[in-house]
Structures are given as structure tokens and as C-alpha cells.
Design an enzyme around this catalytic site. Structure first.
Site, PDB file in Angstrom:
ATOM      1  CG  HIS A 170      47.454  41.929  38.873  1.00  0.00           C
ATOM      2  ND1 HIS A 170      47.330  42.454  40.137  1.00  0.00           N
ATOM      3  CD2 HIS A 170      46.906  40.696  38.926  1.00  0.00           C
ATOM      4  CE1 HIS A 170      46.732  41.580  40.925  1.00  0.00           C
ATOM      5  NE2 HIS A 170      46.464  40.503  40.213  1.00  0.00           N
TER       6      HIS A 170
ATOM      7  CD  GLU B 293      49.135  45.415  39.771  1.00  0.00           C
ATOM      8  OE1 GLU B 293      49.098  44.298  40.296  1.00  0.00           O
ATOM      9  OE2 GLU B 293      48.139  45.930  39.179  1.00  0.00           O
TER      10      GLU B 293
ATOM     11  CB  CYS C 168      42.701  40.826  40.686  1.00  0.00           C
ATOM     12  SG  CYS C 168      43.066  39.054  40.721  1.00  0.00           S
TER      13      CYS C 168
END
Length: 364
Positions: free
Chosen positions: A334, A336, A249
Site C-alpha cells: 500500500h 498510501e 493489493c
């Protein structure tokens, strides 16, 4: 108890009426919207929303409550929270608080009953919108820009080290995460894959990172305009040329800036857990979790040394970069995935494989 009227006053001249969630508390900030159907607790605690008033477009928020698990930071950093309908009776076995109880605990100004469809249209049409949550519909917002030093308010002040509990037959690789507003799920993903993790402040120097003897370095997500951190570019370039490096990001944008690219603001950002991204190497499309208002400008990518690895299916914006000769990789989304799908979790595995061979440390 009778609900009290509250108002969202925008710098566009629009005024939206709602009801206070918790005690009235005035706030100002940039207006953004998130399209995720779930994950409101992760959204509320994501440091990338610092100083922003977040609108949830899904019509019912709070129906599974809030728990002790899904915090992405120690406490929320967002300026305010807006929903159409708030659930007062959550139903989930892990729930510890209602949405309103969490809002009151962290003193987050919030309104329900907001016409989130109308507000989202305003943001989409106007782009950069600022507003104020207040009791007075004539109370005009003062804030008209993003705090250029916002990262310094969410980054840790001193380094922290976490040891992996994953079983291993060799010493755990060590990843240093530069914290521009990191989400806990990033560190947790690396720990689960068998890495030791050290989190360091956003302005940690190359010499300081060198003293930690990392196997790899990860630049985290965070709030604000990446070009406000352009002064860090020489340091980031030195780090990324010495160690296998990954950016997520804001970290993706900062690596790009350090190597000669430019960034630009999107009309209204990508925020949600349903954004399609195409891997240009495999041709596969993955659904990703995103939260950003800026992107790397495709026309400024130094293609002599880099290639674009991922693009956004909807607007063709740059979603990933890879260096042609060095172990450097970045993604705008992202991996994750908290909240969101786990389609891109393999990105962490790909990163770790760049510096792990038969359990031995390897530096670029």
C-alpha cells in the site's frame, strides 16, 4: 462495572477466553493478525478486512484514542476485533473517542485479555482459521469459507467525483479509481498530487469508464479471493490496454489475472506496516504497509510481456509487476501507507508521470 467473560471459539478446537469490550455481540469470521504497532483505527476501517476477525499483535491498543481524521472508509467492515490489553485513558490532542466508544458506536464485537501470542501461533500453524466470538465456549463456529461476493458489500453503488485543491498551471489530470473496497487514503494521495478523482463501483464496464474520459485508471485494494472476481478479467484487460493503469493489493492481483497470471493463498497472509520489499530495478529495500491473504503466483507470470518489479524480502513473493511495453504497473503493498511508513509514496508519482507530459493529456 464488572467485566464480562467472552470467548473466541475456533474451528481448530481451540477456545480462548477474554473480556468483552463494549456490549456482548456474537460474530463469526476468518481469523487474521496484524503486526502494526500503531494505526488500529485505520485497520478497523480498512474495507479489506470485511468479514474478518482481526487480532492486533501489539500488546496495548487504544492508547491514543480514535479521531475524526483516520477513517479509511465511512464505517468499519470487519467482523470482530481482538486485543491483549485495551487502553481506557487515551492521550492525544486529536482524540475524540476511546477505543471502546468507537467499537460500541459501530457495534463491532470485540474482546480484550485475549492471548494474542497464542492465537497468532495458531493462525501461523493452521493457516486458514475461522472462529466465533461468543458468550458460550461450547458454541462452535459455522462459517468455514470466505464469502465469494464480499467485494459487492464494500464497493460504492454510484460514482463519486472529487476535485483537487492542489495548485496547478494546467487542467488537472483525471484518475478513475475502480472501487473493490478502496481506502480513502488512496484517493487523498491522488488529490494531493493534483489529480481529480472519480470513484466508480467494482463492476463498472469499459464503456462506462470510457465515458468518464480518464487519463489513468487505478484498481483499488479490497477483500476476498481475487479468483472469485475472475469474471471481470475481460473488462479489466480491456481497460488496462486502453488507459495507463495501476493496481494496488487486490487490484494488483486482478490486473495479473486479467493478463494470464494466477493467484494463490498465502499460509497466513501479510498484514502490518513493517514488511520489507525490494525494488528489483534499483536494488533498494523499502518498508511497506500490507494487508492481503493472496499473492500472484510467480511461476504463472507471463514474462514475455511482464516483469516482476518488486519482491517480498521475507518470502520472495511477488510484490509488483510492470508491463514491458504498456503503461501498466501494479503493487501488492500500500503506497498510501495508512497506517505505515511512506517509503513507497513515489509509486503514485510514477503512475501519474505515465500520462502527464507538460500538462497535456496522453492516452496509451
Amino acid at each position: 462495572m464488572q467485566e464480562m467473560n467472552g470467548y473466541l471459539v475456533l474451528n481448530t478446537g481451540d477456545v480462548l477466553e477474554g473480556k468483552w469490550l463494549g456490549k456482548p455481540k456474537y460474530t463469526e469470521g476468518e481469523l487474521v493478525f496484524n503486526t502494526a504497532m500503531t494505526g488500529y483505527q485505520e485497520v478497523m476501517t480498512d474495507p479489506s478486512y470485511a468479514d474478518q476477525i482481526v487480532t492486533m499483535t501489539y500488546p496495548l491498543i487504544g492508547n491514543y484514542g480514535c479521531n475524526d481524521i483516520d477513517f479509511e472508509s465511512i464505517k468499519p467492515s470487519l467482523a470482530g476485533f481482538l486485543v491483549s490489553t485495551s487502553s481506557d485513558n487515551p492521550d492525544h490532542y486529536e482524540s475524540k473517542q476511546t477505543l471502546v466508544e468507537m467499537l460500541e458506536q459501530y457495534q463491532i464485537p470485540a474482546l480484550s485479555g485475549i492471548d494474542t501470542r497464542a492465537l497468532t501461533r495458531i493462525i501461523r500453524e493452521e493457516g486458514e482459521v475461522y472462529g466465533k466470538i461468543t458468550n458460550d465456549p461450547s458454541d462452535q463456529p459455522v462459517k468455514t469459507s470466505v464469502n465469494p461476493n464480499i467485494v459487492s458489500t464494500v464497493s460504492i453503488k454510484e460514482k463519486k467525483t472529487f476535485k483537487t485543491e492542489a495548485p496547478a498551471k494546467h487542467p488537472a489530470p483525471h484518475v478513475v479509481v475502480i472501487d473493490f473496497g478502496y481506502k480513502h487514503s488512496i484517493a487523498n494521495s491522488l488529490l494531493a498530487l493534483g489529480c481529480d478523482v472519480t470513484i466508480v463501483p467494482f463492476d463498472t464496464t469499459f464503456i462506462e469508464i470510457q465515458s468518464l474520459d480518464p487519463d489513468g485508471v487505478l484498481l483499488s485494494n479490497g477483500p476476498g479471493d481475487p479468483e472469485s472476481l475472475d469474471y471481470l478479467s475481460p473488462n479489466i484487460k480491456q481497460i488496462s490496454e486502453q488507459y495507463p493503469t495501476m493496481g494496488i493489493c487486490l487490484g494488483h492481483q486482478l490486473v495479473a489475472l486479467a493478463h494470464g497470471a494466477k493467484t494463490k493463498r498465502l499460509p497466513y497472509g501479510h498484514r502490518g506496516s513493517n514488511h520489507p520489499v525490494k525494488d528489483l530495478l534499483t536494488g533498494k529495500v523499502m518498508i511497506t504497509s500490507q494487508n492481503h491473504g493472496y499473492v500472484v503466483d510467480y511461476d504463472t507470470v507471463p514474462f514475455s510481456d511482464w516483469y516482476v518489479s518488486h519482491v517480498n524480502v521475507n518470502d520472495k513473493s511477488v510484490e509488483g509487476l510492470k508491463h514491458k511495453s504498456k503503461p501498466l504497473m501494479t503493487v501488492q503493498f500500500h503506497p498510501e501507507a495508512h497506517p505505515g511508513p511512506i517509503d513507497t509514496h513515489h509509486i503514485f508519482v510514477d503512475f501519474i508521470q505515465q500520462f502527464i507530459t507538460k500538462g497535456e493529456k496522453q492516452h496509451a
